[in-house]
Design an enzyme around this catalytic site. Structure first.
Site, PDB file in Angstrom:
ATOM      1  N   TYR A 142     -47.725 -23.243  48.804  1.00 29.51           N
ATOM      2  CA  TYR A 142     -48.399 -23.730  50.005  1.00 29.51           C
ATOM      3  C   TYR A 142     -49.282 -24.946  49.723  1.00 29.51           C
ATOM      4  O   TYR A 142     -49.547 -25.735  50.621  1.00 29.51           O
ATOM      5  CB  TYR A 142     -49.263 -22.621  50.611  1.00 29.51           C
ATOM      6  CG  TYR A 142     -48.475 -21.644  51.458  1.00 29.51           C
ATOM      7  CD1 TYR A 142     -47.473 -20.864  50.894  1.00 29.51           C
ATOM      8  CD2 TYR A 142     -48.730 -21.510  52.814  1.00 29.51           C
ATOM      9  CE1 TYR A 142     -46.756 -19.964  51.657  1.00 29.51           C
ATOM     10  CE2 TYR A 142     -48.015 -20.615  53.592  1.00 29.51           C
ATOM     11  CZ  TYR A 142     -47.028 -19.845  53.007  1.00 29.51           C
ATOM     12  OH  TYR A 142     -46.319 -18.964  53.775  1.00 29.51           O
ATOM     13  N   LYS A 192     -40.615 -13.665  40.307  1.00 24.37           N
ATOM     14  CA  LYS A 192     -39.217 -14.059  40.089  1.00 24.37           C
ATOM     15  C   LYS A 192     -39.153 -14.647  38.679  1.00 24.37           C
ATOM     16  O   LYS A 192     -38.770 -15.804  38.462  1.00 24.37           O
ATOM     17  CB  LYS A 192     -38.798 -15.076  41.167  1.00 24.37           C
ATOM     18  CG  LYS A 192     -37.325 -15.439  41.183  1.00 24.37           C
ATOM     19  CD  LYS A 192     -36.405 -14.310  41.630  1.00 24.37           C
ATOM     20  CE  LYS A 192     -34.944 -14.726  41.474  1.00 24.37           C
ATOM     21  NZ  LYS A 192     -33.996 -13.614  41.733  1.00 24.37           N
ATOM     22  N   ASP A 224     -36.540 -10.365  44.932  1.00 19.06           N
ATOM     23  CA  ASP A 224     -35.331 -10.026  45.697  1.00 19.06           C
ATOM     24  C   ASP A 224     -35.113  -8.510  45.709  1.00 19.06           C
ATOM     25  O   ASP A 224     -34.804  -7.918  46.743  1.00 19.06           O
ATOM     26  CB  ASP A 224     -34.100 -10.785  45.176  1.00 19.06           C
ATOM     27  CG  ASP A 224     -33.944 -10.727  43.666  1.00 19.06           C
ATOM     28  OD1 ASP A 224     -34.892 -10.278  42.978  1.00 19.06           O
ATOM     29  OD2 ASP A 224     -32.880 -11.129  43.160  1.00 19.06           O
ATOM     30  N   ASP A 248     -46.056 -13.847  51.545  1.00 14.86           N
ATOM     31  CA  ASP A 248     -45.792 -14.150  52.952  1.00 14.86           C
ATOM     32  C   ASP A 248     -44.530 -13.424  53.410  1.00 14.86           C
ATOM     33  O   ASP A 248     -44.509 -12.772  54.454  1.00 14.86           O
ATOM     34  CB  ASP A 248     -45.621 -15.662  53.134  1.00 14.86           C
ATOM     35  CG  ASP A 248     -45.328 -16.026  54.571  1.00 14.86           C
ATOM     36  OD1 ASP A 248     -46.016 -15.500  55.459  1.00 14.86           O
ATOM     37  OD2 ASP A 248     -44.398 -16.837  54.811  1.00 14.86           O
ATOM     38  N   ASP A 252     -44.181  -9.688  56.008  1.00 11.00           N
ATOM     39  CA  ASP A 252     -43.475  -9.574  57.294  1.00 11.00           C
ATOM     40  C   ASP A 252     -42.505  -8.398  57.234  1.00 11.00           C
ATOM     41  O   ASP A 252     -42.384  -7.618  58.174  1.00 11.00           O
ATOM     42  CB  ASP A 252     -42.696 -10.861  57.612  1.00 11.00           C
ATOM     43  CG  ASP A 252     -43.464 -11.772  58.560  1.00 11.00           C
ATOM     44  OD1 ASP A 252     -44.710 -11.686  58.586  1.00 11.00           O
ATOM     45  OD2 ASP A 252     -42.822 -12.569  59.279  1.00 11.00           O
TER      46      ASP A 252
END
Ligand code: IPM
Ligand code: MG
Length: 364
Positions: A142, A192, A224, A248, A252
């Protein structure tokens, strides 16, 4: 009698509708428990772009800095959704997070028994889910530089940078371990590391920090795989830490475990004082929901639960926070619903009436 200065930033879409209910709840808490909440209101997001040409004014960030807490609605909407625009509503949110140094984003996800059927997932999978995602909020993709679009040899290209340094990772790790210690003593770190250098550093630092918390079980999960485990065996997770972008995305997804995004609160915190309290920005995670904005049907419960987090983390009012949370659960248990959490054909209440029901149970 304690006094708290709250900066209210309603923003766009359903932001103003739900924020108004959050303010009413805080006022009621003030009356019933004898605290003084002073409210000041300002613009952010699209509303600020329309009025001042920027997503947040520097003065507003200054005002936020000198307040006890910021109550934030939501930003964005189709009106300002122009991919090539230099000024975007989300910049207001990011400037506040960064400007106020709010590096820790707490997103609790707890399945509510009476709402299990509102989820698209099977009730037996989500029953008993109780996890907390701590998302790094002021670095990573970000904010890393370069972040730009450019033309090289006549061809358009763009770059984002996933920068992290060890201090930024360590403070999130410490918070994760400390929080896990007070819960079920399990920490899941999401990365990751099989592909990204920033993730390998993330994992290395988390392992280093873990030496100080031998009583907390640590596991590393690739992002993942995490998206898969979250809908397969969500009960297995207690505290989860993740970088800005991964956090983020998985929050969700995690929000769907509770049935509706309309129920989820979040707190963004920075450096805390000796007493564990500090300036924070509090927002429901549902966003501006432009499709239902202005209709008075938005679910105010996420915002009301958000005020509970504000009371807990910025005001040190744990008893009051729990009173608000109990009032919300009592409303749910009484079968009262807004359209987003009502079953098909079930009656529902508009925003204001739903908040009234919470207010009438507050302090009971
Ligand atoms: C969130 C939102 C924001 C983010 C957007 C609105 C910039 O998705 O708070 O999760 O990406 O952080
Ligand atoms: Mg998001």
């Amino acid at each position: 009698m304690a006094t708290f200065d709250i900066l209210v930033l309603p923003g766009d879409g359903i932001g103003p509708e739900v924020t108004a209910e959050g303010v009413r709840v805080l006022q009621a808490v003030g009356e019933r428990f004898e605290h003084v909440f002073n409210f000041e209101q300002d613009l952010v997001g699209g509303a600020s772009i329309d009025a001042d040409g920027v997503a947040v004014l520097p003065e507003t960030i200054e005002k936020a800095r000198s307040s006890s807490a910021v109550l934030f609605g939501a930003v964005g909407g189709p009106k300002w959704d122009i991919p090539t625009a230099d000024v975007r509503p989300e910049q207001g949110l990011l400037a506040l997070r960064s400007g106020l140094g709010l590096w820790a984003n707490l997103r609790p996800v707890t399945a509510i028994p009476a709402l299990l059927d509102a989820s698209t997932l099977k009730p037996e999978v989500i029953e008993g889910v109780d996890l907390l995602v701590i998302r790094e909020l002021t670095s990573g993709l970000y904010f890393g530089k370069p972040q730009e679009r450019r033309v090289v040899d006549g061809r358009r290209e763009a770059v984002d940078t996933n920068y992290y340094n060890e201090d930024e990772i360590a403070r999130v790790a410490h918070l994760g371990f400390r929080t896990a210690r007070e819960r079920r003593k399990k920490l899941t770190s999401v990365d990751k590391a099989n592909v990204m250098a920033s993730s390998r550093l993330w994992r290395e630092i988390v392992v280093e920090v873990s030496q100080e918390y031998p009583d907390v079980a640590l596991e590393h999960v690739l992002v993942d795989a995490m998206t898969m485990h979250l809908i397969r065996r969500p009960r297995d997770f207690d505290v989860v830490i993740a970088d800005n972008m991964f956090g983020d995305i998985i929050t969700d997804e995690a929000s769907m475990l509770t049935g509706s995004m309309g129920m989820l609160a979040s707190a963004s915190l920075g450096q805390l004082g000796e007493d564990g309290l500090g300036l924070g920005m509090y927002e429901p995670i549902h966003g501006s929901a432009p499709d239902i904005a202005g209709k008075g049907v938005a679910n105010p419960l996420a915002m009301i639960l958000t005020t509970a987090m504000l009371l807990r983390h910025s005001c040190g009012l744990e008893e009051e926070a729990q009173a608000v949370e109990r009032a919300v659960m009592a409303v749910i248990d009484a079968g009262l619903r807004t359209p987003d959490i009502a079953a098909t054909g079930e009656p529902s209440l508009p925003t204001r009436e739903m908040a009234d029901e919470v207010l009438s149970r507050l302090g009971a």
